[in-house]
Design a protein around this motif. Structure first.
Motif, PDB file in Angstrom:
ATOM      1  N   ARG A 536       0.834  -1.197   0.000  1.00 30.83           N
ATOM      2  CA  ARG A 536       0.000   0.000   0.000  1.00 30.83           C
ATOM      3  C   ARG A 536       0.878   1.260   0.000  1.00 30.83           C
ATOM      4  O   ARG A 536       1.841   1.325   0.770  1.00 30.83           O
ATOM      5  N   PRO A 537       0.549   2.263  -0.841  1.00 30.45           N
ATOM      6  CA  PRO A 537       1.315   3.506  -0.777  1.00 30.45           C
ATOM      7  C   PRO A 537       1.071   4.204   0.557  1.00 30.45           C
ATOM      8  O   PRO A 537      -0.061   4.229   1.033  1.00 30.45           O
ATOM      9  N   LEU A 538       2.159   4.739   1.179  1.00 34.95           N
ATOM     10  CA  LEU A 538       2.048   5.361   2.499  1.00 34.95           C
ATOM     11  C   LEU A 538       2.264   6.868   2.389  1.00 34.95           C
ATOM     12  O   LEU A 538       2.874   7.346   1.438  1.00 34.95           O
ATOM     13  N   THR A 539       1.766   7.579   3.403  1.00 35.67           N
ATOM     14  CA  THR A 539       2.113   8.987   3.518  1.00 35.67           C
ATOM     15  C   THR A 539       3.215   9.077   4.577  1.00 35.67           C
ATOM     16  O   THR A 539       2.995   8.716   5.742  1.00 35.67           O
ATOM     17  N   VAL A 540       4.412   9.494   4.144  1.00 37.58           N
ATOM     18  CA  VAL A 540       5.565   9.503   5.045  1.00 37.58           C
ATOM     19  C   VAL A 540       5.968  10.941   5.350  1.00 37.58           C
ATOM     20  O   VAL A 540       6.084  11.765   4.441  1.00 37.58           O
ATOM     21  N   LEU A 541       6.176  11.233   6.649  1.00 40.99           N
ATOM     22  CA  LEU A 541       6.719  12.539   7.030  1.00 40.99           C
ATOM     23  C   LEU A 541       8.226  12.363   7.192  1.00 40.99           C
ATOM     24  O   LEU A 541       8.681  11.615   8.065  1.00 40.99           O
ATOM     25  N   ALA A 573       8.032  19.471  11.958  1.00 40.58           N
ATOM     26  CA  ALA A 573       7.404  18.148  11.866  1.00 40.58           C
ATOM     27  C   ALA A 573       6.218  18.052  12.827  1.00 40.58           C
ATOM     28  O   ALA A 573       5.136  17.580  12.459  1.00 40.58           O
ATOM     29  N   LEU A 574       6.429  18.541  14.061  1.00 40.47           N
ATOM     30  CA  LEU A 574       5.354  18.493  15.060  1.00 40.47           C
ATOM     31  C   LEU A 574       4.153  19.301  14.579  1.00 40.47           C
ATOM     32  O   LEU A 574       2.992  18.866  14.694  1.00 40.47           O
ATOM     33  N   ALA A 575       4.436  20.499  14.020  1.00 39.64           N
ATOM     34  CA  ALA A 575       3.354  21.358  13.532  1.00 39.64           C
ATOM     35  C   ALA A 575       2.575  20.654  12.408  1.00 39.64           C
ATOM     36  O   ALA A 575       1.335  20.674  12.386  1.00 39.64           O
ATOM     37  N   LEU A 576       3.313  19.991  11.534  1.00 45.30           N
ATOM     38  CA  LEU A 576       2.666  19.281  10.420  1.00 45.30           C
ATOM     39  C   LEU A 576       1.786  18.137  10.928  1.00 45.30           C
ATOM     40  O   LEU A 576       0.678  17.919  10.442  1.00 45.30           O
ATOM     41  N   LEU A 577       2.302  17.429  11.948  1.00 53.54           N
ATOM     42  CA  LEU A 577       1.546  16.302  12.510  1.00 53.54           C
ATOM     43  C   LEU A 577       0.235  16.788  13.144  1.00 53.54           C
ATOM     44  O   LEU A 577      -0.799  16.127  13.050  1.00 53.54           O
ATOM     45  N   ASP A 580      -2.315  17.394  10.320  1.00 58.35           N
ATOM     46  CA  ASP A 580      -2.580  16.353   9.320  1.00 58.35           C
ATOM     47  C   ASP A 580      -2.601  14.988   9.988  1.00 58.35           C
ATOM     48  O   ASP A 580      -1.591  14.525  10.489  1.00 58.35           O
ATOM     49  N   ASP A 581      -3.750  14.343  10.008  1.00 55.83           N
ATOM     50  CA  ASP A 581      -3.793  13.040  10.681  1.00 55.83           C
ATOM     51  C   ASP A 581      -3.656  11.881   9.703  1.00 55.83           C
ATOM     52  O   ASP A 581      -3.857  10.733  10.048  1.00 55.83           O
ATOM     53  N   ALA A 582      -3.249  12.218   8.479  1.00 52.85           N
ATOM     54  CA  ALA A 582      -3.137  11.149   7.481  1.00 52.85           C
ATOM     55  C   ALA A 582      -1.731  10.573   7.380  1.00 52.85           C
ATOM     56  O   ALA A 582      -1.463   9.740   6.522  1.00 52.85           O
ATOM     57  N   VAL A 583      -0.789  11.001   8.257  1.00 58.95           N
ATOM     58  CA  VAL A 583       0.597  10.506   8.186  1.00 58.95           C
ATOM     59  C   VAL A 583       0.669   9.064   8.685  1.00 58.95           C
ATOM     60  O   VAL A 583       0.166   8.741   9.761  1.00 58.95           O
ATOM     61  N   ASP A 584       1.299   8.175   7.875  1.00 52.18           N
ATOM     62  CA  ASP A 584       1.414   6.760   8.244  1.00 52.18           C
ATOM     63  C   ASP A 584       2.735   6.443   8.927  1.00 52.18           C
ATOM     64  O   ASP A 584       2.847   5.455   9.649  1.00 52.18           O
ATOM     65  N   LEU A 585       3.771   7.272   8.646  1.00 53.97           N
ATOM     66  CA  LEU A 585       5.119   6.917   9.109  1.00 53.97           C
ATOM     67  C   LEU A 585       5.969   8.177   9.241  1.00 53.97           C
ATOM     68  O   LEU A 585       5.878   9.076   8.407  1.00 53.97           O
ATOM     69  N   LEU A 586       6.777   8.195  10.303  1.00 51.44           N
ATOM     70  CA  LEU A 586       7.707   9.312  10.478  1.00 51.44           C
ATOM     71  C   LEU A 586       9.127   8.776  10.324  1.00 51.44           C
ATOM     72  O   LEU A 586       9.489   7.771  10.930  1.00 51.44           O
ATOM     73  N   ILE A 587       9.900   9.461   9.454  1.00 49.63           N
ATOM     74  CA  ILE A 587      11.314   9.071   9.348  1.00 49.63           C
ATOM     75  C   ILE A 587      12.155  10.321   9.576  1.00 49.63           C
ATOM     76  O   ILE A 587      11.969  11.345   8.918  1.00 49.63           O
ATOM     77  N   GLU A 603       8.664  12.713  21.886  1.00 48.45           N
ATOM     78  CA  GLU A 603       7.440  13.520  21.954  1.00 48.45           C
ATOM     79  C   GLU A 603       6.308  12.886  21.126  1.00 48.45           C
ATOM     80  O   GLU A 603       5.154  12.817  21.566  1.00 48.45           O
ATOM     81  N   VAL A 604       6.658  12.410  19.967  1.00 50.08           N
ATOM     82  CA  VAL A 604       5.669  11.748  19.105  1.00 50.08           C
ATOM     83  C   VAL A 604       5.109  10.511  19.810  1.00 50.08           C
ATOM     84  O   VAL A 604       3.902  10.240  19.771  1.00 50.08           O
ATOM     85  N   GLY A 605       6.002   9.792  20.500  1.00 51.35           N
ATOM     86  CA  GLY A 605       5.575   8.600  21.241  1.00 51.35           C
ATOM     87  C   GLY A 605       4.505   8.932  22.266  1.00 51.35           C
ATOM     88  O   GLY A 605       3.594   8.143  22.524  1.00 51.35           O
ATOM     89  N   GLN A 606       4.623  10.123  22.879  1.00 57.53           N
ATOM     90  CA  GLN A 606       3.640  10.566  23.872  1.00 57.53           C
ATOM     91  C   GLN A 606       2.306  10.935  23.202  1.00 57.53           C
ATOM     92  O   GLN A 606       1.239  10.535  23.645  1.00 57.53           O
ATOM     93  N   ARG A 607       2.410  11.713  22.147  1.00 56.27           N
ATOM     94  CA  ARG A 607       1.197  12.318  21.596  1.00 56.27           C
ATOM     95  C   ARG A 607       0.540  11.462  20.525  1.00 56.27           C
ATOM     96  O   ARG A 607      -0.678  11.495  20.356  1.00 56.27           O
ATOM     97  N   TRP A 608       1.334  10.750  19.748  1.00 59.59           N
ATOM     98  CA  TRP A 608       0.758   9.890  18.700  1.00 59.59           C
ATOM     99  C   TRP A 608       1.360   8.498  18.841  1.00 59.59           C
ATOM    100  O   TRP A 608       2.161   8.052  18.014  1.00 59.59           O
ATOM    101  N   PRO A 609       1.017   7.811  19.912  1.00 65.18           N
ATOM    102  CA  PRO A 609       1.705   6.555  20.224  1.00 65.18           C
ATOM    103  C   PRO A 609       1.591   5.507  19.114  1.00 65.18           C
ATOM    104  O   PRO A 609       2.396   4.584  19.056  1.00 65.18           O
ATOM    105  N   LYS A 610       0.636   5.638  18.252  1.00 65.23           N
ATOM    106  CA  LYS A 610       0.449   4.595  17.231  1.00 65.23           C
ATOM    107  C   LYS A 610       1.286   4.835  15.981  1.00 65.23           C
ATOM    108  O   LYS A 610       1.390   3.974  15.107  1.00 65.23           O
ATOM    109  N   LEU A 611       1.886   6.071  15.873  1.00 68.83           N
ATOM    110  CA  LEU A 611       2.617   6.417  14.647  1.00 68.83           C
ATOM    111  C   LEU A 611       3.970   5.691  14.604  1.00 68.83           C
ATOM    112  O   LEU A 611       4.794   5.849  15.502  1.00 68.83           O
ATOM    113  N   PRO A 612       4.229   4.862  13.585  1.00 71.34           N
ATOM    114  CA  PRO A 612       5.537   4.208  13.487  1.00 71.34           C
ATOM    115  C   PRO A 612       6.628   5.231  13.152  1.00 71.34           C
ATOM    116  O   PRO A 612       6.359   6.194  12.418  1.00 71.34           O
TER     117      PRO A 612
END
Ligand SMILES: Nc1ncnc2c1ncn2[C@@H]1O[C@H](COP(=O)(O)OP(=O)(O)OP(=O)(O)O)[C@@H](O)[C@H]1O
Ligand SMILES: [Mg+2]
Length: 659
Positions: A536-541, A573-577, A580-587, A603-612
């Motif tokens: 599946r194509p992903l949306t990557v930040l 990156a935080l501002a973008l997140l 936009d809730d369509a991000v599938d992956l952060l690199i 910080e991402v782990g705290q606020r968006w724990p499900k984001l890989p």
């Protein structure tokens, strides 16, 4: 008659009355008892000296026998009579002995008895007696003797200094305990021998012993340091003082020699110098490491961009000539990457994948590779004990290190030789000189029979970019890499080499489980079943402060069919997140100003724990604990590495969601 009146008498008396003059003279003498005896030994005259130290007034003694001045024992033995007889027969009696004062105390006396003869008949008319009180002199003599004895005992007992004397020709005349201890000769072995025995043959040949004595005479004394020889042939570093001894006439009659063994002091001094030099070296290496690490880090980023772009371009080219050029560029970039990897490992910034490593197995598995690298002229010998402990190391890095050492050995043995690879279990006690933490180690050694290094080369060998090989032949990073790796693992690199005598390189590796071992990096378990999940194509930040790298990552991801949102800082990156809730992956990159990748991930782990998330970094010095458990992507990376990491991240999320 008191002494004070004598001068008056002398002044007022006129005329050369000889006998009277003698009387006056005798009367004025107080340091000698001068008196006369009749032939039987009866006292018939008495002078002030006699009064003073025998204690009798004239009337108490005149008319008495002189024998009362003798001790009872001497009187019983008939000494007084014998003295007079001897004086009469031999014309003089002279002796020292104990005499008794009026108060009964004894004193040591020097006695002279002269017979007074009738010049005509030769008959004895009486005796003249002169007695001197030697008690004080005897006491002084005794004190001197005792002090000399004490001094002798002292000198004899001194063990830290060799103290001995030579005669004028340099022959040893006495020998103390210190001399025996330091030089090893017992007194009877050395007294009577020439002192040049203590010099080295070369010094003897140059006439040093004679020169030393002459210099001591010329300058009044000689102080020098130099090598001397013990009885067993061992040489030692000595401090020597030679003083000439003169007699009353000023003639040199011998020499006093004091020698100290400074070998220990010299050794301590040498160790101190070596420690200082080592500290200086390690500071220099540290500074070089920081510089190299910084340069390599930047190059890594650049090469990441170069590689990514080349890879993408290559796919769009079908022309063979152009493909050849691109491949050449890719090869060049690959060489650059391996160079930066070595620089990073020298700077201790290499990613280490720590695990227990069986060093003997690792070397055995490298057998073919080693033999191929070394060529047919070099024989490989291995020596590993059966109970060799496991090392805590990165097997790939360790392999590279051993290969580097082998290549160095090959270069040092162009005519062939032997390469010995072996290992030993070692344990370091607390406070060991090496500065290594206490604990168990594996000492891996690689020894060759090659050209070896002179001291100067040896001192610089581990410096990055130090090479004695021609331009294009060596980069001077081989030993630097090994050094950096050993240090990063909590071990040590040790070189031992002498020109023409070969080289031994030791890598000290902490044993697995030892307290000295470096903290292992927690590695995520490689996921399987990645292919279908990434279909599946992903949306990557993608986050990186380096525009070139960011562009590269984006291009690679887009080429894989994903959509990419770019951010050049963690804040962005935080501002973008947030929007936009369509991000599938952060690199994200790690080393970024203001907020690092590790902080962003926390910080991402705290606020968006499900984001890989994926941490892309070529930099090993994440703060302790940071990035632990986070999926890592080592820079520089090929597209395939990126694809794998993305797949792994998605598997993780799927597993987490299912749990
Ligand atoms: N086994 C050896 N015998 C003799 N000299 C050696 C040995 N190993 C290293 N040296 C000396 O130390 C120098 C530095 O070694 P190092 O491995 O760091 O760099 P290099 O071999 O010159 O280049 P490269 O980066 O290709 O390894 C060498 O150029 C050589 O002079
Ligand atoms: Mg080398």
């Amino acid at each position: 008659m008191s002494r004070a009146r004598v001068p008056n008498v002398l002044q007022t008396t006129e005329g050369p009355v000889t006998a009277e003059r003698y009387r006056l003279l005798v009367e004025s003498v107080t340091d000698y008892a001068i008196y006369m005896l009749d032939p039987q030994g009866t006292v018939i005259s008495w002078n002030p000296g006699a009064r003073r130290f025998k204690g009798y007034e004239d009337h108490e003694i005149i008319g008495q026998s002189f024998s009362r001045f003798y001790t009872e024992e001497d009187r019983a033995a008939g000494l007084p009579e014998r003295a007079l007889r001897m004086a009469a027969e031999e014309g003089r009696f002279e002796k020292e002995g104990w005499r008794v004062r009026k108060d009964g105390t004894r004193f040591w006396a020097h006695v002279v008895i002269d017979p007074i003869l009738n010049p005509a008949t030769g008959r004895v008319l009486g005796y003249a007696k002169v007695t001197r009180d030697l008690t004080e002199r005897r006491q002084a003599d005794e004190a001197l003797r005792r002090s000399e004895e004490k001094f002798r005992v002292l000198v004899q007992g001194v063990t830290d200094y060799a103290i001995y004397m030579l005669d004028a020709d340099g022959i040893v005349t006495n020998w103390n305990l210190g001399a025996e201890r330091i030089k090893g000769y017992a007194p009877d072995e050395i007294i009577g021998q020439h002192f040049s025995l203590f010099y080295t043959p070369e010094d003897r040949e140059r006439g040093e012993p004679q020169k030393a004595l002459q210099a001591a005479i010329d300058n009044g004394s000689l102080e020098k340091e130099g090598w001397r020889v013990r009885k067993n042939g061992e040489i030692f570093w000595a401090s020597v003082v030679i003083d000439p001894i003169h007699d009353d006439a000023g003639e040199v009659i011998g020499f006093a020699k004091v020698t100290r063994d400074l070998t220990e002091r010299r050794k301590v001094q040498a160790e101190l110098d070596a420690a200082r030099e080592a500290l200086f070296q390690s500071q220099k290496i540290e500074a070089l490491g920081q510089l190299t690490g910084g340069v390599a880090h930047d190059f890594n980023n650049l090469l990441t961009a170069v590689m990514g772009s080349l890879e993408l371009v290559r796919r769009q080219i079908s022309d063979d000539r152009q493909l050849g050029l691109i491949d050449n560029a890719i090869k060049g970039a690959s060489r650059g990457i391996s160079l930066t990897q070595r620089m990073l490992s020298f700077a201790r910034k290499q990613e280490l994948e720590l695990q227990p490593v069986a060093v003997d197995v690792l070397v055995a598995e490298m057998g073919d590779l080693l033999q191929r690298s070394l060529g047919p002229l070099i024989r490989i010998e291995t020596d590993f004990p059966a109970d060799l402990a496991m090392a805590a190391a990165d097997p790939n890095q360790l392999e590279t290190a051993v290969l580097n050492l082998a290549v160095n050995a090959r270069d040092a043995m162009p005519e062939g030789g032997v390469l010995r690879v072996g290992a030993r279990n070692e344990s370091i006690a607390p406070g060991h000189r090496s500065g290594l933490l206490d604990g168990d180690y594996i000492r891996l050694s690689v020894a060759d029979t090659g050209s070896g290094m002179d001291a100067k080369t040896l001192a610089q060998a581990t410096e990055p970019f130090f090479t004695t090989k021609g331009v294009g032949k060596g980069t001077g990073l081989g030993l630097s890499m090994v050094h950096g790796m050993a240090e990063q693992l909590g071990g040590r690199l040790a070189l031992d080499s002498r020109l023409g005598k070969g080289t031994t390189v030791e890598i000290w590796l902490p044993a697995a489980g030892s307290a000295a071992a470096a903290e292992p990096v927690q590695l995520p378990v490689e996921p399987k079943a990645e292919v279908e999940l990434t279909a599946r194509p992903l949306t990557v930040l993608a986050v990186d402060d380096d525009a070139l790298v960011l562009m590269n990552t984006t291009a690679l991801l887009e080429d894989l069919g994903h959509r990419v949102i770019e951010a050049s800082s963690a804040r962005e990156a935080l501002a973008l997140l947030e929007g936009d809730d369509a991000v599938d992956l952060l690199i994200t990159d790690h080393a970024m100003p203001q907020m690092t990748g590790a902080q962003l991930i926390a910080e991402v782990g705290q606020r968006w724990p499900k984001l890989p998330v994926i941490l892309a970094t070529g930099y090993a010095d994440l703060p302790a604990g940071a990035g632990v458990g986070v999926l890592r992507l080592n820079k520089p990376f090929w597209q395939a590495d990126l694809e794998k990491a993305v797949a792994a991240a998605m598997v993780r999320r799927a597993t987490a969601a299912a749990a």
